[in-house]
Design an enzyme around this catalytic site. Structure first.
Site: not given
Ligand code: ATP
Ligand code: MG
Length: 733
Positions: A43-44, A225-226, A256, A605
């Site tokens: 997402k981020t 975000d969030e 979350q 995490r």
């Molecule tokens: P959270 O819910 O904890 O906030 P999030 O959904 O924001 O998580 P991110 O932190 O953006 O997720 O990504 C999680 C991990 O996955 C990071 O290390 C990111 O670099 C990796 N990632 C995300 N998308 C891809 C992709 N398409 N290919 C490879 N790695 C990815």
């Molecule tokens: Mg995130």
């Protein structure tokens, strides 16, 4: 690290390392876009990439408003965008930072002096405590912390369960007095608390069409975000900001949502379509972060929440190591288990800064620190707010605040006699009474100390203080470090610490120097920074802002501070009833569901390794307590767990020296006896008692031997499936 997509020109490469759902999120042309997805689905990544994408599509960076959860995340976003052609100039920061930004520029339109000071919780409490004194209110009926929680609750519209019971005799009456005095006191001294930053911003946009129009014109796209942790006021702020011609993108995960106590409502995600016209939704389902076992275990935990929309989440990673669950005798034992695990991982090739330890309450860090110290394992406690909460740091900042805002009563009260200048409690109270009677700000009363009946000696001290302020106020507001130096010298604060024989004062002096160094760094980095923005940064710092990626040290932090971060190896300590869920939440469904989400956040995490520990005994403020394990760990499927029991083996500590010791420990004695006594003899339909789920009805018994499972419909906690071996059920006659 994958910063490369930002460095190369063009737009396509921004999409290269994204899956198709993420690409859809990045390039979507909906007016309002909601990205809902589980932990670690990118997402981020999608949000930051979308900002970059929009800019490469021609949107001026100046027209982007990106709201992140911490200052750190905002800095990170800005840092990445700088490498884009024309990438600087995005406004990125937290909701509170944005509120402050608006009010400094336009607050006067709604009666707010742009020099206002931001109060943190400590300051709020000290203002409130002074009010108790002035109004002669007993703390017994209503504690200041509770009153403060209620003030915030009321300011934010008062939804949900109020933190205090206003129907108790006398409480409502006292609370009203406190509330009114608090609001008035803040207004009179140009002080804003965190709630005000948001509420007054909304008021500003509501009441001043021209200001609202100005920002609607400026920001063509707002991104958040969030989003699951926003409250109704934040939603309103966004609604006022986003007019018919602008766009908004939010990302979040309802599972979350962990700031309900601060008024966050998951409803903001569910109602997004109603709040913002033309909303569309993108779902992300592939988790890139965690191994199969970690994700499976986390999913099994969160699935038990009733208030929940199930979503799909999968990983293509291997199952990896099972979740290591360690049962410890006591806190000391747990600390040693944590330290031993860190050493094991390091032996296996991990760096210290790839390892994090999480706990529910900060007090738990002590036992872990001791153990890490013992083994000489480098660690850092991640708590950005902590430094700024230190006595000496707050003292110096209070001096500085009085330069920026001469009416800052909280700061004045704090330092008027620090270091000692003969202005004792009586003098301060006289001054306060005098100010109160004439509706003056306390600081405006200070020059009239003689009229107020303040003693001659105290008047001398006050006089010197006022002269110092006059002198420093004449200095330019930037750079900041010389201002702090002038205050430290002129007030005698530094000299007092230097002359002290107390060891504590030595380390206080070091902290004061660190603050000055921090100011120097600020001066060097922030071209347009001045005293005001420096103080703002200090006031709005969050715990996570203290996190440094490659520190070479193990990170210790609260689960709340860990939100949004990820680590190859994670340890969750204190997985016990009373922490997970926190004792405070018990008996309240919504509260308990939030605790479960908190545990889910902690688990998710972890990238490669997850270890969870709990102690069966612990010293708490109530004395030594027997501790039951967290019910959440019971929900982790047995085939994803590796258990270790250090609580029943007499030679337990030898286990630390054998990192290869794996497999199931024999069930602890007390468990065996319970199984023998009641487990096999129980019949469907019987009433049973569980040590922490309480009473319920046995619905089903399935499987046999070590895998026998029972389903119990608990009166309070609903239906649960438990492994009979660990269920410790008793028959209720
Ligand atoms: P959270 O819910 O904890 O906030 P999030 O959904 O924001 O998580 P991110 O932190 O953006 O997720 O990504 C999680 C991990 O996955 C990071 O290390 C990111 O670099 C990796 N990632 C995300 N998308 C891809 C992709 N398409 N290919 C490879 N790695 C990815
Ligand atoms: Mg995130």
């Amino acid at each position: 690290m994958s910063t490369s997509p930002y460095i190369r020109p063009g737009a396509e490469h921004l999409l290269e390392d994204l899956n198709s759902a993420q690409r859809a999120a990045v390039t979507h042309d909906a007016r309002a876009l909601l990205v809902v997805a589980g932990a670690g689905t990118g997402k981020t990544r999608a949000l930051t990439r979308r900002v970059a994408w929009l800019i490469t599509q021609g949107l001026p960076p100046h027209a982007v408003l990106a709201i992140t959860f911490t200052n750190k995340a905002a800095d990170e976003l800005k840092r990445r965008l700088v490498t884009l052609p024309g990438g600087g100039g995005v406004w990125a920061g937290t909701f509170h930072g944005f509120g402050s930004f608006l009010l400094r520029r336009h607050g006067d339109a709604v009666g707010i002096d742009p020099r206002f000071t931001i109060l943190d919780r400590d300051d709020q409490l000290s203002v409130l405590k002074a009010i108790y004194k002035d109004l002669d209110i007993e703390k017994g009926v209503l504690r200041p912390v509770d009153a403060l929680a209620m003030i915030s609750h009321r300011k934010n519209g008062g939804g949900g369960r109020p933190p205090i019971d206003l129907t108790m005799p006398g409480v409502a009456f006292i609370f009203d007095q406190l509330h009114d005095a608090y609001v008035e006191r803040l207004r009179g001294a140009d002080l804003l608390d965190f709630d005000d930053l948001l509420l007054d911003s909304v008021r500003l946009l509501e009441e001043c069409d021209d200001v609202a129009a100005l920002y609607r014109e400026r920001f063509a796209h707002v991104l958040v975000d969030e989003y699951q942790d926003t409250n109704l006021v934040q939603r309103d702020l966004l609604r006022h900001l986003v007019g018919p011609h602008q766009r908004i993108t939010v990302v979040g995960d309802p599972d979350q949502s962990i700031y309900r106590w601060r008024g966050a409502v998951v409803r903001n995600i569910l109602d997004f379509g109603e709040d913002f016209e033309g909303a569309e939704q993108v779902l992300l389902e592939r988790n890139y972060r965690s191994t199969g076992h970690i994700l499976g275990a986390a999913e099994a935990v969160i699935e038990r929440n009733r208030e929940r929309h199930a979503k799909r989440l999968y990983t293509e990673r291997e199952d990896g190591q099972r979740v290591l669950l360690t049962r410890c005798r006591d806190a000391e034992d747990e600390g040693r288990a944590v330290a031993a695990q860190v050493e094991t991982w390091v032996r296996q090739g991990r760096r210290h800064d790839q390892i994090a330890v999480f706990y529910r309450i900060n007090a738990l860090s002590r036992g872990i620190e001791l153990a890490l110290n013992d083994r000489r394992i480098p660690y850092v406690i991640v708590a950005g707010t902590e430094f700024f909460q230190r006595r000496e740091v707050k003292d110096v900042l209070s001096y500085a605040r009085l330069i920026a805002n001469p009416r800052d009563e909280a700061a004045f009260t704090r330092i008027v006699n620090v270091p000692r200048r003969g202005v004792g409690a009586t003098s301060i109270q006289r001054l306060r009474d005098f100010a109160l009677a004439r509706e003056l700000a306390l600081t405006d009363a200070a020059p009239r100390a003689e009229e107020a009946g303040v003693s001659k000696r105290a008047r001398g001290g006050l006089q010197r203080l006022l002269e110092l302020f006059a002198k420093v106020r004449a200095m330019p507001r930037a750079p900041v470090a010389p201002i702090l130096e002038a205050l430290l010298e002129g007030s005698g604060y530094r000299a007092t610490l230097e002359d002290s024989a107390d060891d504590l004062d030595r380390s206080r002096l070091e902290n004061v120097d660190e603050l000055v160094a921090y100011a120097r760094e600020f001066d060097a980095k922030e071209a347009s920074g001045d005293l005001q923005s420096f103080l703002e940064r200090a006031a709005l710092v969050s715990d996570q802002d203290g996190y440094v990626g490659e520190s070479g040290r193990v990170s210790l932090m609260s689960v709340h501070a860990a939100k949004g971060l990820e680590f190859p190896c994670v340890l969750i300590a204190g997985a016990e009833m009373g922490y997970f869920p926190h004792a405070r939440s018990l008996g309240e469904d919504a509260g308990e569901e939030e605790e479960r989400r908190l545990f889910y956040v902690a688990m998710t995490r972890a990238q490669d390794e997850l270890a969870v520990s709990h102690a069966v005994r612990r010293q708490t403020y109530m004395g030594e307590e027997h501790r039951a394990p967290s019910p959440y760990i019971l929900d982790i499927p047995e085939d994803r767990l590796e258990r270790r029991d250090l609580a029943t083996w007499s030679g337990a500590s030898s286990l630390f020296d054998q990192p290869s010791a794996t497999g199931y420990a024999p069930p602890p004695d007390d468990d065996v006896s319970v199984v023998r006594e009641t487990g096999l003899g129980l019949e469907v339909g019987e009433r049973v008692l569980h040590p922490y789920f309480g009473p319920g009805r046995l619905e089903e018994v399935g499987g046999g031997g070590a895998d026998a499972r029972v389903t119990v419909d608990f009166d309070v906690h609903g239906r649960k499936q438990l492994l009979l071996r660990h269920a410790r059920l008793e028959r209720l006659s």
